[in-house]
Scaffold this active site. Structure first.
Site, PDB file in Angstrom:
ATOM      1  N   ARG A   1       9.780  -3.647  -7.144  1.00 47.48           N
ATOM      2  CA  ARG A   1       8.514  -4.380  -7.105  1.00 47.48           C
ATOM      3  C   ARG A   1       8.288  -5.211  -8.360  1.00 47.48           C
ATOM      4  O   ARG A   1       7.419  -6.074  -8.391  1.00 47.48           O
ATOM      5  CB  ARG A   1       7.358  -3.402  -6.892  1.00 47.48           C
ATOM      6  CG  ARG A   1       7.248  -2.302  -7.936  1.00 47.48           C
ATOM      7  CD  ARG A   1       6.340  -1.184  -7.428  1.00 47.48           C
ATOM      8  NE  ARG A   1       6.195  -0.060  -8.359  1.00 47.48           N
ATOM      9  CZ  ARG A   1       7.058   0.938  -8.462  1.00 47.48           C
ATOM     10  NH1 ARG A   1       8.157   0.938  -7.728  1.00 47.48           N
ATOM     11  NH2 ARG A   1       6.835   1.937  -9.296  1.00 47.48           N
TER      12      ARG A   1
ATOM     13  N   GLU B   1       2.499   1.436  -4.920  1.00 49.27           N
ATOM     14  CA  GLU B   1       3.693   2.206  -5.270  1.00 49.27           C
ATOM     15  C   GLU B   1       3.676   2.608  -6.734  1.00 49.27           C
ATOM     16  O   GLU B   1       4.230   3.631  -7.113  1.00 49.27           O
ATOM     17  CB  GLU B   1       4.958   1.387  -4.953  1.00 49.27           C
ATOM     18  CG  GLU B   1       6.168   2.234  -4.620  1.00 49.27           C
ATOM     19  CD  GLU B   1       7.334   1.416  -4.063  1.00 49.27           C
ATOM     20  OE1 GLU B   1       8.030   0.763  -4.850  1.00 49.27           O
ATOM     21  OE2 GLU B   1       7.534   1.421  -2.837  1.00 49.27           O
TER      22      GLU B   1
ATOM     23  N   HIS C   1     -12.645 -14.672   9.841  1.00 42.87           N
ATOM     24  CA  HIS C   1     -12.806 -14.450  11.282  1.00 42.87           C
ATOM     25  C   HIS C   1     -12.136 -13.146  11.715  1.00 42.87           C
ATOM     26  O   HIS C   1     -11.907 -12.935  12.903  1.00 42.87           O
ATOM     27  CB  HIS C   1     -12.221 -15.632  12.064  1.00 42.87           C
ATOM     28  CG  HIS C   1     -12.960 -16.907  11.820  1.00 42.87           C
ATOM     29  ND1 HIS C   1     -13.974 -17.350  12.647  1.00 42.87           N
ATOM     30  CD2 HIS C   1     -12.871 -17.815  10.824  1.00 42.87           C
ATOM     31  CE1 HIS C   1     -14.458 -18.485  12.184  1.00 42.87           C
ATOM     32  NE2 HIS C   1     -13.798 -18.798  11.077  1.00 42.87           N
TER      33      HIS C   1
END
Length: 420
Positions: free
Chosen positions: A154, A240, A271
């Site tokens: 990551r 994580e 929406h």
């Protein structure tokens, strides 16, 4: 180490763009497919999507990217339907070289290439891995690029994991801009003045919301379609890293850490789930991201600007509507609305932050990426947790490996009995 890898990437991508490096059947590479999962997919994919329109507007796009991450065969099948086998370069990304889903998808890719008459298919594959992985020892791949084995996926978007595919698709200058923007934000994160350190300020606001106000969720709401997958990357980056039950000394925590992250681009999200954000009894802090101008017209050539003046004007008007909606939403979330009809009453008091830049390009994207990485890092310091491991990811994998040797029906029966 990283300068050497960056130079290797530059030489390789320049060779691909100049048709010096071709497929094993001597065809020009037109598409590139990244095979990876988690940090090997989410970050690079979100960055590619973010810069795609910018590159198209500037006329610097060189190759089209596709991604195979899910072990579900539908994922790979959909990509195969869009590419030509003998004109596609594959990037296999696995730091450990042992990621089950990634290796399963590599096997699928090798079968796909073989079925299309590609001899020596590994010559159409380059590898991104660590020096110590099994993949690094396999010399049959076209090229190998390396990352440190201690860097979590990551956090690896600015390594070969993300840089290689961005260089192939958009060129090395865009990558240099991305890294420069990240470097500038990293330098800003060293500023001891909280009011001038955006990452630290965002981190402390997040800790206050989580631990003092008790808000366990936050929404990332980019008002640009280019960042449509950026919330998914931040979801992994944050959850994580910060979803932990013990501190760095393995003592059970007495307080919660991390927040649930979700998000969609505006105005689509308006929406969808904004009803919950406006009127639910559960207060969700909001993190807005927006840009003064859109890449669709900002970076178009003078010739395009003149030839398609009415179209460019229509793009600008749409972008103005987008920003009008952004301001309206921030105001509505904060102030709410008094109404005798309780169904139309809005309490307001929904906290939000806004990151606002001139336009999305390589430099601003790099800074944005670094801002959130440093925010997560600072929160880990405050909570005294290890933000750089992910033991929760490993548990299910280990159980799946045990089940793999059994029949599926038998395994389902066995684990059902254990659970119920």
């Amino acid at each position: 180490f990283y300068r050497l890898e960056l130079e290797k990437i530059k030489r390789f991508t320049d060779g691909v763009h100049a048709n010096i490096f071709r497929s094993s059947s001597h065809k020009t590479f037109k598409d590139v497919v990244q095979i990876g999962i988690g940090g090997s997919d989410l970050g690079p994919r979100s960055l590619y999507i973010a810069l795609e329109e910018y590159a198209n507007a500037k006329g610097i796009a060189k190759m089209s990217a596709h991604f195979i991450s899910n072990v579900d065969p539908e994922d790979a099948s959909r990509v195969f339907a869009k590419i030509e086998a003998d004109q596609t370069l594959f990037i296999l990304v696995s730091k450990s070289g042992t990621t089950e889903e990634t290796l399963a998808n590599e096997k699928l890719v090798l079968e796909y290439l073989a079925n299309h008459g590609i001899e020596n298919p590994k010559q159409n594959i380059v590898v991104v891995t660590s020096n110590a992985s099994p993949l690094a020892k396999d010399k049959s791949y076209r090229r190998s690029f390396f990352i440190d084995d201690f860097v979590g996926g990551r956090y690896s978007s600015t390594s070969a994991c993300g840089v290689l595919i961005l260089s192939l698709c958009f060129g090395n200058e865009v990558v240099e801009d991305l890294l420069q923007g990240a470097r500038e934000a990293d330098k800003n994160a060293l500023n001891p003045n909280i009011r001038e350190n955006a990452s630290l300020m965002a981190a402390l606001i997040g800790v206050y919301e989580r631990n003092i106000l008790g808000y366990n969720t936050t929404a990332v709401l980019p008002y640009t379609q280019a960042l449509s997958r950026f919330p998914a990357h931040l979801q992994q980056l944050d959850m994580e890293s910060s979803g932990k039950a013990v501190n760095r000394d393995f003592t059970t925590l007495a307080y919660p850490t991390g927040q649930i992250i979700f998000g969609e681009p505006g105005t689509n999200g308006q929406h969808s789930f904004y009803q919950f954000l406006h009127q639910s009894k559960e207060i969700v802090p909001l993190q807005f991201i927006a840009f003064k101008e859109s890449s669709t017209y900002k970076y178009a050539s003078k010739e395009i600007q003149e030839k398609k003046a009415e179209y460019i004007q229509a793009l600008k008007e749409n972008h103005k509507k987008l920003l009008t909606n952004l301001v309206a939403q921030i105001y509505a979330f904060a102030v709410g609305k008094e109404d005798e009809n309780k169904n139309k009453h809005f309490e307001g008091g929904r906290p939000s932050s806004l990151i606002y830049a001139d336009c999305l390009n390589g430099r601003t994207l790099g800074a944005l990426l670094s801002h959130f990485e440093n925010k997560v890092m600072f929160q880990g310091f405050v909570w005294n947790i290890n933000s750089f491991d992910q033991e929760g990811v490993q548990l299910g994998k280990k159980i799946a490996k045990k089940i793999e040797s059994e029949s599926l029906d038998g395994a389902l029966q066995k684990y059902s009995e254990l659970l119920f």
